[in-house]
Scaffold this motif. Structure first.
Motif: not given
Ligand code: NAP
Length: 344
Positions: A16, A18, A40, A43, A82, A84-85, A87, A91, A156, A189, A318, A322
């Protein structure tokens, strides 16, 4: 839902977010892979098209609570993390124990040294996985990625900076210790979790620097460039948040190693480095811009020589090159598919 036998069975953790959403969207059209489960946090359980209405008709899966039994029952081949770091590394050992290959989007397996990881993030809880992980930048590590069971998908900003810099450092055309990477990112991002900093009135019409001299992608860039080129690379990285949804642009300043370096020479080296790489476009017609790569897996790069400085430009999406489509590019390599399968 049963996947066709020859399809790669993929589970997503953090669907869920991005990046997870983009992975679902792109994998829905991938001819050789199928998402068979999405997991996920407590919540955020329920149908994926409830989180992202655009997925209606493309994804019938619901985000479920993670359990070893639930994942095992899916008989999946690959897990895409997908989350956060910190977390992510909670897994990985379980997923590996279940026999899944893993691509992790987070920073948890990118820095090869556990002490360095601890300096920038927190103590590492899976040093065995860290020792095994392969850095997932397909343009430089394709052979290792093909055999890997655990791939660390690059950040990214590092993808955007490393692709233009690596060939020129490698060719000895720029000094590896006088580099400044000036970059902007769209607001996705920072992920989907709301915070006062990401509130619309804070971000809209507001262009803002952050992370001066201490952004966590800086050591990743230095490590990867040093590994690729064999030349100790140090740089200053300055990111900015830009009021757009998605997109990333780097303007990079470097010093040529001699007065004999010409713009044509720089361009030729970049073109030679990427002539067989489907997703890096060396541009001489236009300078890279976020709109020219939005919603694609391309990274555009260009070079100029101005007032005795080498100026490099690069742009990517990104959320895609990215993050999510770069991970699909890695998946293709891991499962012996043409690198471009399902991507553009
Ligand atoms: N966005 C970018 O441009 C980008 C680029 C490169 C790399 N990344 C990396 O890709 C990863 C995801 O990024 P994102 O932008 O998609 O972040 P995000 O939108 O915050 O999505 C992270 C997802 O992981 C869920 N989550 C958190 N804790 C969890 C758990 N214990 N078990 C299962 N799911 C959990 C979050 O749920 P909640 O919101 O309810 O906590 C959220 O749905 C990150 O590591 C980020 O650094 C992102």
């Amino acid at each position: 839902m049963k996947a066709a036998k020859d399809k790669i069975r993929v589970v997503l953790v953090g669907g869920s977010g991005y990046a997870g959403y983009e992975a679902l969207r792109w994998l829905a059209r991938h001819p050789s892979a199928e998402v068979v489960g999405v997991f996920g946090p407590e919540n955020e359980l329920g149908p994926m098209d409830r989180f992202y209405p655009l997925l209606s008709g493309q994804c019938v899966l619901s985000q479920e609570r993670f359990s070893e039994q639930a994942v095992a029952a899916l008989k999946a081949d690959l897990a895409m993390l997908c989350v956060p770091h910190k977390v992510a590394m909670s897994y990985v050992p379980t997923l590996r124990k279940l026999g899944l290959r893993v691509i992790d989007w987070s920073a948890d397996y990118r820095l090869t040294d556990a002490a360095e990881y601890e300096k920038w993030y927190c103590p590492h809880t899976d040093p065995a996985g860290l020792a095994e992980a392969v850095y997932g930048l397909p343009e430089y590590f394709a052979k290792q990625i093909a055999k890997a069971d655990l791939v660390a998908n690059p950040g990214c900003y590092p993808t955007c900076a490393v692709l233009p810099l690596a060939p020129l450092i490698q060719a000895g055309l720029i000094l590896p210790d006088e580099i400044v990477v000036n970059a902007i990112s769209g607001v996705t991002g920072a992920g989907r979790a709301p915070s006062p900093k990401q509130h619309f009135p804070e971000r809209n019409e507001n262009f803002e620097p952050y992370g001066v001299g201490n952004h966590r992608h800086m050591p990743e860039m230095e490590q990867v460039l040093t590994t690729i080129t064999g030349k100790e690379t140090t740089l200053l990285f300055q990111p900015h948040l830009c009021p757009m949804d998605r997109g990333m642009l780097c303007t990079i300043f470097a010093r040529p190693t001699s007065d004999d370096v010409t713009q044509l020479h720089l361009l030729n080296v970049l073109q030679a480095a990427y002539s067989n790489m489907p997703f890096v476009r060396v541009r001489n017609d236009v300078l890279p811009a976020t709109k020219y790569v939005a919603n694609t897996n391309y990274c555009d790069v260009a070079v100029r020589l101005a007032k005795g400085r080498v100026v490099l430009f690069s742009a990517l999406d990104n959320l895609l090159k990215g993050a999510s489509t770069q991970a699909i590019q890695n998946m293709n390599l891991m499962f012996n598919l043409p690198e471009t399968t399902g991507l553009y």
